[in-house]
Design a protein around this motif. Structure first.
Motif, mmCIF file in Angstrom:
data_model
loop_
_atom_site.group_PDB
_atom_site.id
_atom_site.type_symbol
_atom_site.label_atom_id
_atom_site.label_comp_id
_atom_site.label_asym_id
_atom_site.label_seq_id
_atom_site.Cartn_x
_atom_site.Cartn_y
_atom_site.Cartn_z
ATOM 1 N N GLN A 8 44.922 30.392 36.674
ATOM 2 C CA GLN A 8 46.022 30.680 37.584
ATOM 3 C C GLN A 8 46.107 32.166 37.926
ATOM 4 N N PRO A 125 43.648 24.935 37.440
ATOM 5 C CA PRO A 125 44.177 25.500 38.686
ATOM 6 C C PRO A 125 43.151 25.581 39.821
ATOM 7 N N SER A 174 53.479 19.234 41.594
ATOM 8 C CA SER A 174 53.239 20.678 41.597
ATOM 9 C C SER A 174 53.518 21.283 42.967
#
Length: 218
Positions: A8, A125, A174
């Motif tokens: 991330q 991610p 998300s």
């Protein structure tokens, strides 16, 4: 003990495949970057209706920087062809973008080693961002590791192979994915067909059947 931040921290501000692939080369989200030769990002059109997700790059992929170009990739090409799917229309990637391996005796040959749960989570991610950009209608998980990364940690291929499922609730909710809600189907990784000791041809044909089923959902 070194703590790694996860991928991330390395995502670019602009989300498109070129920006993601470029940024991924500098990823230090887990420890796998230290031994791997290259980051192996996904490849294919950014409007692909089908996305194929494997476990991790292998030896040839690590050396070339391209996904699914080794023996398993060549078998996947044949399976896609037999299933009537044009590989050029499909986006292919892996749950983990670096090759994890052990050294064989003598230290030359590199032997595939399954990535840990922490490494899969750290790399997720990138996979989420690929889903957000491509927005496929169907995701085919090639093997249990890919399915566990997208469906849930408790997924078992022996119980749910070929079923039409959804991304796990955490991914579907998300901020990145937003409206992305593809159908998800899991099958064997092509390397499993290569390793089959009893009936390699049947293992391959079962992979073709699962790919045909996935194509039929489009």
């Amino acid at each position: 003990m070194v703590t790694y931040p996860g991928a991330q921290e390395y995502l670019p501000d602009t989300l498109d495949l070129l920006s993601l692939a470029t940024a991924s080369r500098g990823c230090r989200g887990c420890d796998l970057f230290k031994a791997a030769a290259r980051t192996v990002f996904g490849a294919g059109p950014d409007d692909a209706r089908m996305m194929l997700v494997g476990e991790q790059p292998g030896n040839e992929e690590d050396l070339s920087g391209e996904p699914f170009v080794g023996p398993a990739g060549r078998l996947l090409d044949k399976a896609l062809e037999d299933a009537g799917i044009d590989r050029e229309t499909v986006y292919v990637t892996n749950a983990v973008k670096h090759f994890r391996f052990d050294r064989a005796a003598g230290g030359k040959r590199r032997i595939h080693k399954k990535p840990s749960g922490g490494q899969i989570t750290a790399c997720r991610p990138w996979l989420v961002a690929e889903l957000d950009v491509v927005r496929p209608d169907i995701v085919v998980c090639l093997g249990a590791t890919a399915a566990q990364a997208l469906i849930g940690k408790n997924f078992k291929l022996t119980e749910h192979r070929g079923e039409v499922m959804q991304l796990d609730d955490e991914l579907r909710g998300s901020d990145l994915l937003g409206r992305v809600d593809p159908a998800v189907l899991a099958t064997i990784h092509p390397s499993a067909a290569l390793r089959a000791r009893v009936d390699r041809e049947e293992a391959f044909e079962s992979l073709v059947r699962d790919l045909q089923r996935a194509a039929g959902l489009l």
